[in-house]
Design an enzyme around this catalytic site. Structure first.
Site, PDB file in Angstrom:
ATOM      1  N   ASP A 185      53.236  29.920  86.522  1.00 56.16           N
ATOM      2  CA  ASP A 185      54.200  28.774  85.432  1.00 56.16           C
ATOM      3  C   ASP A 185      54.165  27.319  86.739  1.00 56.16           C
ATOM      4  O   ASP A 185      54.764  26.841  87.137  1.00 56.16           O
ATOM      5  CB  ASP A 185      55.953  29.005  85.866  1.00 56.16           C
ATOM      6  CG  ASP A 185      56.718  28.236  85.254  1.00 56.16           C
ATOM      7  OD1 ASP A 185      56.159  27.281  84.455  1.00 56.16           O
ATOM      8  OD2 ASP A 185      58.217  28.509  85.045  1.00 56.16           O
ATOM      9  N   GLU A 195      50.744  23.910  78.218  1.00 56.18           N
ATOM     10  CA  GLU A 195      52.397  22.452  78.075  1.00 56.18           C
ATOM     11  C   GLU A 195      51.379  20.680  78.497  1.00 56.18           C
ATOM     12  O   GLU A 195      51.057  20.558  79.931  1.00 56.18           O
ATOM     13  CB  GLU A 195      52.886  22.147  78.534  1.00 56.18           C
ATOM     14  CG  GLU A 195      54.131  23.978  78.341  1.00 56.18           C
ATOM     15  CD  GLU A 195      55.538  24.106  79.137  1.00 56.18           C
ATOM     16  OE1 GLU A 195      56.395  23.471  79.721  1.00 56.18           O
ATOM     17  OE2 GLU A 195      54.841  24.697  79.162  1.00 56.18           O
ATOM     18  N   ARG A 253      59.423  19.459  85.462  1.00 57.13           N
ATOM     19  CA  ARG A 253      61.396  19.031  86.838  1.00 57.13           C
ATOM     20  C   ARG A 253      60.981  18.221  87.046  1.00 57.13           C
ATOM     21  O   ARG A 253      60.826  17.777  87.020  1.00 57.13           O
ATOM     22  CB  ARG A 253      61.943  20.589  86.718  1.00 57.13           C
ATOM     23  CG  ARG A 253      60.994  21.840  86.147  1.00 57.13           C
ATOM     24  CD  ARG A 253      61.186  23.152  86.461  1.00 57.13           C
ATOM     25  NE  ARG A 253      61.594  24.514  86.247  1.00 57.13           N
ATOM     26  CZ  ARG A 253      61.074  24.429  85.855  1.00 57.13           C
ATOM     27  NH1 ARG A 253      59.586  24.202  84.968  1.00 57.13           N
ATOM     28  NH2 ARG A 253      60.779  26.043  85.144  1.00 57.13           N
ATOM     29  N   HIS A 295      56.116  22.168  73.696  1.00 55.32           N
ATOM     30  CA  HIS A 295      56.411  23.795  74.211  1.00 55.32           C
ATOM     31  C   HIS A 295      55.619  24.741  73.234  1.00 55.32           C
ATOM     32  O   HIS A 295      56.855  25.788  73.102  1.00 55.32           O
ATOM     33  CB  HIS A 295      58.079  23.829  74.686  1.00 55.32           C
ATOM     34  CG  HIS A 295      57.963  24.341  75.941  1.00 55.32           C
ATOM     35  ND1 HIS A 295      56.925  26.095  76.231  1.00 55.32           N
ATOM     36  CD2 HIS A 295      58.052  24.527  76.792  1.00 55.32           C
ATOM     37  CE1 HIS A 295      57.688  26.664  76.621  1.00 55.32           C
ATOM     38  NE2 HIS A 295      58.460  25.791  78.183  1.00 55.32           N
ATOM     39  N   HIS A 316      63.054  19.428  81.486  1.00 57.91           N
ATOM     40  CA  HIS A 316      62.749  19.144  79.689  1.00 57.91           C
ATOM     41  C   HIS A 316      63.729  18.245  78.764  1.00 57.91           C
ATOM     42  O   HIS A 316      64.339  18.808  77.772  1.00 57.91           O
ATOM     43  CB  HIS A 316      62.573  21.029  78.557  1.00 57.91           C
ATOM     44  CG  HIS A 316      61.422  21.624  79.323  1.00 57.91           C
ATOM     45  ND1 HIS A 316      60.404  21.190  79.483  1.00 57.91           N
ATOM     46  CD2 HIS A 316      61.042  23.250  79.598  1.00 57.91           C
ATOM     47  CE1 HIS A 316      59.166  21.988  80.209  1.00 57.91           C
ATOM     48  NE2 HIS A 316      59.683  23.237  78.946  1.00 57.91           N
TER      49      HIS A 316
END
Length: 363
Positions: free
Chosen positions: A262, A327, A92, A188, A117
Site C-alpha cells: 500500500d 492509482e 493521504r 480507485h 481521498h
C-alpha cells in the site's frame, strides 16, 4: 444511450437499478462498448466503474473490476471508494493539515489521524453531470464549490472515459480553478483480472511489473516519511516481473505497516508529464493482462489488504487481497513536502492528467 435490458448488456447490469434522484440530481448507468463488443459500465454517482467486460486467452469474457450492481449498493457499500473517482485529493494528507498562501487549512480526518481521498463527501460521493458522446465515450462534469470538504477555490472538473477498440480504458482529467488551490485526482479502480466471483480469487499469483526505481516509505499511519528510497533489495522491487505473493508477507517494516503493498511508487520518467509505461500485471490462469500508462509522477500500489469479503455486483464477494489498485497520482502528503512535484493549481492554469488501462491476453 445506455442499453436498458440485461440481455443486451454483457455485464448483466440493469440501468434501472442505478436510476434515482440524490440531492435533486439524477443517477444513471452508462455502457461504453467498443467495436469488438466488449464493455465498460460506469455510473455518474462517484464516477464508479461497475463492470469491465474483457476476454481471457480462450475468449471467455468476464468482469475484471470490483463494483456494485445498484445505486443502493453504491451509496451504502462497505468500501466507499470501491472503483470510484477520487478528489479533490487522492491518497493521504498528514493530520488533514496544509498551508497555502500563508493560510492554514484543516480537512476531515477520515483515516485514523489523517485525511484520505478527498474526505467522506469527496468526489466519490457526488452525482456528476453526464454526457455520453457516442458508444465509446462518457464525459462527467461537476463544479466543486469553494470550501467543499475544506478545500479552497472553486474547482471546475471534467473527467472523460473512453473505451477504445484496443480494449483500452482511457481516463482523461481536466480541471481549472478561480483561486489558488491544491488538486490531486485519481481513480480507485479495484482490478480482479481472474474475473469477479463468489469468492473472487486472490491476486497473489498474479505477476506484476512496475516501472519505478524508487518508492516512498511511510510511517505506521501510511503517511510518507519524506524519504525517497531505492526499491533495489526490498520487497518493493517490481522492475523484474514477479508474483505479488512472493513478498506480500515479507518480514519488512513497510510491508507490516501496509498489511501488504500500500505504497506510492516514483515512476521512471524522461520528462515531467510524459505519458509513459507505469505497470503491467498478468493473471496466469486466464492469461489476461493489464498495462498501465500515465502522465502522473506517482502511482499507489494497493493489494486490497483491507477487503473483507463483502458483496458486490451479481452476488460476487471480495475477500482480502482479491484486487489490485494502480492509482495514478501525485505523491501523498505533497502539500507538506515542498520538494515533491507540485500539486498547486492557479487561476489560468489547467490541471491535466491522462491514464490508460490496456487489457490484453498473454501472446
Amino acid at each position: 444511450m445506455a442499453n436498458t435490458t440485461e440481455t443486451v448488456n454483457l455485464c448483466g447490469l440493469k440501468r434501472e437499478n442505478f436510476q434515482t434522484t440524490i440531492n435533486g440530481k439524477k443517477t444513471d448507468l452508462y455502457i461504453l462498448r467498443n467495436r469488438k463488443g466488449y464493455e465498460v459500465a460506469i455510473s455518474n454517482y462517484g464516477g464508479a466503474i461497475c463492470a469491465i467486460m474483457v476476454p481471457d486467452k480462450d475468449g471467455k469474457v468476464a468482469n475484471v473490476i470490483q463494483g456494485h450492481d445498484s445505486i443502493e449498493q453504491l451509496t451504502s457499500g462497505n468500501e466507499p471508494f470501491l472503483s470510484t473517482l477520487i478528489g479533490r485529493w487522492g491518497n493521504r494528507i498528514c493530520k488533514g493539515q496544509f498551508t497555502l498562501n500563508g493560510k492554514d487549512y484543516q480537512l476531515a480526518l477520515n483515516d485514523g489521524p489523517n485525511h484520505l481521498h478527498g474526505g467522506p463527501t469527496g468526489f466519490h460521493a457526488k452525482v456528476w453531470d453526464a454526457r455520453q458522446m457516442g458508444p465509446r465515450s462518457l464525459a462527467l462534469h461537476r463544479i466543486s464549490s469553494y470550501g467543499e470538504e475544506g478545500f479552497t477555490g472553486e474547482l471546475d472538473v471534467t473527467v472523460e472515459f473512453t473505451f477504445t477498440d484496443l480494449n483500452e480504458l482511457v481516463i482523461e482529467y481536466l480541471a481549472t480553478t478561480n483561486k489558488k488551490t491544491i488538486v490531486n485526482l485519481t481513480h480507485h479502480a479495484f482490478f480482479s483480472l481472474a474475473g469477479t466471483a463468489d469468492p473472487t480469487p486472490t491476486i497473489e499469483d498474479q505477476i506484476c511489473e512496475i516501472n519505478a526505481d524508487f518508492y516512498l516509505p511511510t510511517d505506521a499511519t501510511a503517511i510518507p516519511t519524506g524519504e525517497i528510497l531505492k526499491v533495489e533489495g526490498t520487497p518493493f522491487d517490481f522492475r523484474t516481473p514477479k508474483p505479488f505473493g512472493k513478498d506480500i508477507n515479507a518480514d519488512h517494516e513497510q510491508i507490516k505497516f501496509g498489511h501488504g503493498f500500500d505504497h506510492n511508487y516514483v515512476l521512471n520518467k524522461r520528462e515531467e508529464g510524459e505519458l509513459s509505461f507505469a505497470a503491467k500485471v498478468t493473471e496466469p490462469k486466464s492469461g489476461r493482462t493489464m498495462e498501465v500508462f500515465t502522465t502522473e509522477p506517482g502511482m499507489q500500489l494497493y493489494t486490497g489488504n483491507f477487503l473483507n469479503g463483502y458483496k458486490g455486483a451479481n452476488g460476487c464477494t471480495f475477500p482480502c487481497r482479491s484486487a489490485v489498485c494502480f492509482e495514478a497520482q501525485h505523491f501523498p502528503d505533497t502539500p507538506n513536502r515542498p520538494y515533491f512535484p507540485s500539486v498547486v493549481l492557479n487561476p489560468g492554469q489547467r490541471y491535466k492528467q491522462k491514464t490508460i488501462y490496456r487489457f490484453g491476453v498473454v501472446e
